[in-house]
Design a protein around this motif. Structure first.
Motif, PDB file in Angstrom:
ATOM      1  N   SER A 150       0.856  -1.179   0.000  1.00 49.63           N
ATOM      2  CA  SER A 150       0.000   0.000   0.000  1.00 49.63           C
ATOM      3  C   SER A 150       0.895   1.234   0.000  1.00 49.63           C
ATOM      4  O   SER A 150       2.119   1.127  -0.110  1.00 49.63           O
ATOM      5  CB  SER A 150      -0.917  -0.007   1.230  1.00 49.63           C
ATOM      6  OG  SER A 150      -0.150   0.161   2.419  1.00 49.63           O
ATOM      7  N   GLU A 151       0.305   2.396   0.125  1.00 45.94           N
ATOM      8  CA  GLU A 151       1.079   3.641   0.148  1.00 45.94           C
ATOM      9  C   GLU A 151       2.048   3.676   1.321  1.00 45.94           C
ATOM     10  O   GLU A 151       3.060   4.376   1.281  1.00 45.94           O
ATOM     11  CB  GLU A 151       0.137   4.835   0.194  1.00 45.94           C
ATOM     12  CG  GLU A 151      -0.731   4.978  -1.055  1.00 45.94           C
ATOM     13  CD  GLU A 151      -1.729   6.099  -0.920  1.00 45.94           C
ATOM     14  OE1 GLU A 151      -1.925   6.573   0.230  1.00 45.94           O
ATOM     15  OE2 GLU A 151      -2.316   6.499  -1.937  1.00 45.94           O
ATOM     16  N   ARG A 152       1.763   2.922   2.382  1.00 46.27           N
ATOM     17  CA  ARG A 152       2.597   2.930   3.583  1.00 46.27           C
ATOM     18  C   ARG A 152       3.704   1.875   3.537  1.00 46.27           C
ATOM     19  O   ARG A 152       4.507   1.787   4.461  1.00 46.27           O
ATOM     20  CB  ARG A 152       1.732   2.696   4.819  1.00 46.27           C
ATOM     21  CG  ARG A 152       0.682   3.787   5.032  1.00 46.27           C
ATOM     22  CD  ARG A 152      -0.135   3.496   6.280  1.00 46.27           C
ATOM     23  NE  ARG A 152      -1.133   4.537   6.528  1.00 46.27           N
ATOM     24  CZ  ARG A 152      -1.996   4.534   7.530  1.00 46.27           C
ATOM     25  NH1 ARG A 152      -1.963   3.518   8.403  1.00 46.27           N
ATOM     26  NH2 ARG A 152      -2.875   5.501   7.675  1.00 46.27           N
ATOM     27  N   GLY A 153       3.709   1.047   2.504  1.00 46.38           N
ATOM     28  CA  GLY A 153       4.723  -0.004   2.409  1.00 46.38           C
ATOM     29  C   GLY A 153       4.073  -1.369   2.319  1.00 46.38           C
ATOM     30  O   GLY A 153       3.008  -1.527   1.716  1.00 46.38           O
ATOM     31  N   ILE A 154       4.707  -2.372   2.930  1.00 46.90           N
ATOM     32  CA  ILE A 154       4.158  -3.728   2.887  1.00 46.90           C
ATOM     33  C   ILE A 154       2.935  -3.806   3.796  1.00 46.90           C
ATOM     34  O   ILE A 154       3.014  -3.561   4.994  1.00 46.90           O
ATOM     35  CB  ILE A 154       5.206  -4.767   3.313  1.00 46.90           C
ATOM     36  CG1 ILE A 154       6.388  -4.780   2.335  1.00 46.90           C
ATOM     37  CG2 ILE A 154       4.585  -6.157   3.381  1.00 46.90           C
ATOM     38  CD1 ILE A 154       7.475  -5.766   2.704  1.00 46.90           C
ATOM     39  N   ALA A 155       1.788  -4.184   3.210  1.00 44.11           N
ATOM     40  CA  ALA A 155       0.557  -4.313   3.979  1.00 44.11           C
ATOM     41  C   ALA A 155       0.462  -5.677   4.641  1.00 44.11           C
ATOM     42  O   ALA A 155       0.048  -5.797   5.790  1.00 44.11           O
ATOM     43  CB  ALA A 155      -0.652  -4.079   3.067  1.00 44.11           C
ATOM     44  N   TRP A 156       0.880  -6.729   3.926  1.00 40.46           N
ATOM     45  CA  TRP A 156       0.883  -8.080   4.470  1.00 40.46           C
ATOM     46  C   TRP A 156       1.644  -9.005   3.523  1.00 40.46           C
ATOM     47  O   TRP A 156       1.911  -8.655   2.370  1.00 40.46           O
ATOM     48  CB  TRP A 156      -0.517  -8.621   4.718  1.00 40.46           C
ATOM     49  CG  TRP A 156      -1.484  -8.498   3.567  1.00 40.46           C
ATOM     50  CD1 TRP A 156      -2.420  -7.525   3.381  1.00 40.46           C
ATOM     51  CD2 TRP A 156      -1.607  -9.382   2.431  1.00 40.46           C
ATOM     52  NE1 TRP A 156      -3.104  -7.737   2.207  1.00 40.46           N
ATOM     53  CE2 TRP A 156      -2.640  -8.877   1.611  1.00 40.46           C
ATOM     54  CE3 TRP A 156      -0.945 -10.531   2.028  1.00 40.46           C
ATOM     55  CZ2 TRP A 156      -3.020  -9.475   0.409  1.00 40.46           C
ATOM     56  CZ3 TRP A 156      -1.316 -11.147   0.830  1.00 40.46           C
ATOM     57  CH2 TRP A 156      -2.349 -10.620   0.042  1.00 40.46           C
ATOM     58  N   THR A 157       1.997 -10.172   4.045  1.00 38.58           N
ATOM     59  CA  THR A 157       2.599 -11.224   3.219  1.00 38.58           C
ATOM     60  C   THR A 157       1.933 -12.542   3.588  1.00 38.58           C
ATOM     61  O   THR A 157       1.395 -12.702   4.690  1.00 38.58           O
ATOM     62  CB  THR A 157       4.120 -11.353   3.443  1.00 38.58           C
ATOM     63  OG1 THR A 157       4.357 -11.767   4.806  1.00 38.58           O
ATOM     64  CG2 THR A 157       4.810 -10.039   3.182  1.00 38.58           C
ATOM     65  N   GLU A 174      -7.364  -7.113   2.208  1.00 42.96           N
ATOM     66  CA  GLU A 174      -6.884  -6.212   3.254  1.00 42.96           C
ATOM     67  C   GLU A 174      -5.969  -6.898   4.258  1.00 42.96           C
ATOM     68  O   GLU A 174      -5.050  -6.273   4.782  1.00 42.96           O
ATOM     69  CB  GLU A 174      -8.075  -5.580   3.983  1.00 42.96           C
ATOM     70  CG  GLU A 174      -8.919  -4.672   3.087  1.00 42.96           C
ATOM     71  CD  GLU A 174     -10.038  -4.019   3.852  1.00 42.96           C
ATOM     72  OE1 GLU A 174     -10.207  -4.331   5.059  1.00 42.96           O
ATOM     73  OE2 GLU A 174     -10.773  -3.199   3.265  1.00 42.96           O
ATOM     74  N   SER A 175      -6.206  -8.192   4.517  1.00 45.96           N
ATOM     75  CA  SER A 175      -5.410  -8.896   5.531  1.00 45.96           C
ATOM     76  C   SER A 175      -4.520  -9.986   4.954  1.00 45.96           C
ATOM     77  O   SER A 175      -3.568 -10.417   5.607  1.00 45.96           O
ATOM     78  CB  SER A 175      -6.343  -9.519   6.577  1.00 45.96           C
ATOM     79  OG  SER A 175      -7.125 -10.561   5.995  1.00 45.96           O
ATOM     80  N   GLY A 176      -4.835 -10.486   3.763  1.00 39.80           N
ATOM     81  CA  GLY A 176      -4.079 -11.591   3.189  1.00 39.80           C
ATOM     82  C   GLY A 176      -4.490 -12.946   3.702  1.00 39.80           C
ATOM     83  O   GLY A 176      -3.913 -13.967   3.318  1.00 39.80           O
ATOM     84  N   ARG A 177      -5.503 -12.987   4.565  1.00 39.43           N
ATOM     85  CA  ARG A 177      -5.953 -14.264   5.129  1.00 39.43           C
ATOM     86  C   ARG A 177      -6.604 -15.118   4.052  1.00 39.43           C
ATOM     87  O   ARG A 177      -7.388 -14.639   3.245  1.00 39.43           O
ATOM     88  CB  ARG A 177      -6.929 -14.014   6.275  1.00 39.43           C
ATOM     89  CG  ARG A 177      -7.399 -15.267   6.997  1.00 39.43           C
ATOM     90  CD  ARG A 177      -8.156 -14.892   8.271  1.00 39.43           C
ATOM     91  NE  ARG A 177      -9.355 -14.147   7.961  1.00 39.43           N
ATOM     92  CZ  ARG A 177     -10.560 -14.700   7.796  1.00 39.43           C
ATOM     93  NH1 ARG A 177     -10.696 -16.020   7.886  1.00 39.43           N
ATOM     94  NH2 ARG A 177     -11.622 -13.949   7.558  1.00 39.43           N
ATOM     95  N   VAL A 178      -6.279 -16.425   4.048  1.00 34.59           N
ATOM     96  CA  VAL A 178      -6.891 -17.349   3.096  1.00 34.59           C
ATOM     97  C   VAL A 178      -8.312 -17.659   3.548  1.00 34.59           C
ATOM     98  O   VAL A 178      -8.533 -18.156   4.651  1.00 34.59           O
ATOM     99  CB  VAL A 178      -6.067 -18.649   2.983  1.00 34.59           C
ATOM    100  CG1 VAL A 178      -6.781 -19.640   2.062  1.00 34.59           C
ATOM    101  CG2 VAL A 178      -4.674 -18.356   2.447  1.00 34.59           C
TER     102      VAL A 178
END
Length: 423
Positions: free
Chosen positions: A185-192, A226-230
């Motif tokens: 996102s604009e702030r950097g890494i949001a999630w992996t 938004e969270s990357g959760r499966v």
């Protein structure tokens, strides 16, 4: 694969953008190597180019997708289905979204939006438009970059191989080596999220606040953007993937196109003596689901409207099973039916749904009709709902008078005398 059972504890349809699961509703054995679709059309390509299943006789052209569907023939960009030329550029490659939003690759990248151009010193090997057409996500060397008409919005460098990129809202998702997915996102890494421990190439698509990740030859993972959760794993060996407005399609190695529909696109309603399944999906989508109901089973068509006749009222548990073995259950209340038949053929019906009446091979639309009763002692009518028979009723026929009885008696006497002469 063992069938999975998901009990729906909420009423359908569900509002919001992440209603799961996705059900596999269709498999098209079309031997395709690429495809594109939107709400109106689907096109596939292998040796020949097919639009809605019909050949276009333009096998030298390249199929391109976006909000609209295009083909590139030489230096011309043509929009389907009318084959209208949108742009011309010799020696260029087009990345279209719509008639007024597309990118051109030639000595760099040029964005052309509403007649305005913006040039970038980039030579991307992967480029995808966001679903709203406001951003173009590209992969140039080992960088993932998010572009707009204002310039570069995001730039992320990874010291590993990048397989694919996509964008949902202002979140850019990057699929990399070792089955790892990064979101920026604009702030950097949001999630992996490391989806598995092996090195499988990944393909990405996004829609409705979700990222769809095809682990090539293995499965499809559905991730919250938004969270990357499966949220769901689908055991389909897809090698390419595309999603749009609740529909996901993936090609496997045999060229079979697997089509999935978001459960939130389905409305289940109890009607008189039957169940109505309504799908808010593009008209070109066709498929089927297996169902179990009240000890019986069958197949329900996936289209705009599909009716399952039951033949009685009350509370029932409907179980739907997709082509991949995924099951969902739903409790449904069916309303009753009031039918009045008069000896002169007047039929009146009170019920919920699209009621029709069938008698003597003729169908009467509506809840009231004067039907042909014929000349037998009783006449019979079948009540229809959404064109399917749900109940049958009989009534005394006023045409069958004493004259009819005397005629039958007279025939019987004649036959008796005639047969008596041969004895």
């Amino acid at each position: 694969m063992h069938a999975k059972l998901i009990l729906l504890l909420i009423l359908l349809p569900t509002t919001g953008s992440q209603a799961l699961p996705y059900l596999e509703i269709s498999r098209l054995d079309i031997n395709a190597r690429t495809f594109a679709f939107n709400k109106d059309l689907i096109a596939t390509q292998n040796e020949e180019l097919l639009l809605m299943g019909k050949p276009l006789n333009m096998s030298d052209c390249k199929l391109l997708g976006g909000r609209d569907i295009f083909i590139q023939c030489g230096g011309s960009l043509l929009k389907l289905p009318e084959l209208r030329e949108v742009a011309r550029c010799e020696g260029c490659s087009f990345i279209p979204y719509s008639e007024d939003r597309y990118a051109i690759l030639k000595d760099g990248l040029t964005l052309r939006i509403d007649g305005h151009e913006r040039k970038f010193d980039l030579r991307p090997r992967i480029a995808k438009w966001s679903k709203d057409g406001n951003f173009l996500a590209v992969v140039d060397r080992d960088e993932a970059i998010l572009l707009s008409e204002d310039g570069i919005s995001l730039r992320a460098g990874l010291n590993t191989q990048i397989f694919d990129v996509d964008v949902s809202g202002k979140i850019m998702c990057v699929a990399s080596k070792d089955c790892e997915v990064f979101a920026f996102s604009e702030r950097g890494i949001a999630w992996t999220n490391k989806l598995c421990c092996c090195c499988i190439p990944l393909k990405l698509s996004s829609s409705d606040g979700l990222f769809f990740v095809a682990l090539q030859g293995k499965e499809i993972a559905v991730l919250n953007s938004e969270s990357g959760r499966v949220l769901q794993r689908i055991e389909v060996p897809g090698y390419s993937i595309y999603s749009f407005d609740g529909i996901v399609a993936s090609l496997d190695s045999n060229g079979t196109l697997h089509i999935f529909a978001d459960l939130s696109k389905l409305r289940v309603e109890g009607k008189s003596y039957g169940i109505l399944l309504s799908w808010n999906i593009p008209e070109w989508v066709r498929g089927e689901l297996n169902y179990e109901l009240n000890g019986s089973s069958g197949r329900a068509e996936v289209s705009r409207e599909s009716f399952i006749p039951v033949g009685s009222s009350g509370s029932f548990k409907l179980k739907l099973k997709d082509l991949n073995g995924l099951e969902v259950e739903r409790d449904v209340n069916l309303s009753g039916l009031e039918v009045k038949l008069s000896p002169d053929g007047l039929v009146e019906v009170r019920g919920e749904g699209k009621i029709g009446i069938s008698a003597q091979g003729r169908i009467y639309n509506g809840t009231r009709a004067s039907v042909d009763t014929g000349f037998l002692p009783f006449y019979e009518v079948t009540i229809l709902n959404y064109g399917k028979p749900i109940a049958t009723y009989r009534c005394y026929n006023s045409r069958f008078t004493i004259i009819s009885l005397l005629a039958i008696l007279l025939i019987a006497i004649i036959l008796k005398k005639f047969l008596g002469k041969w004895r």
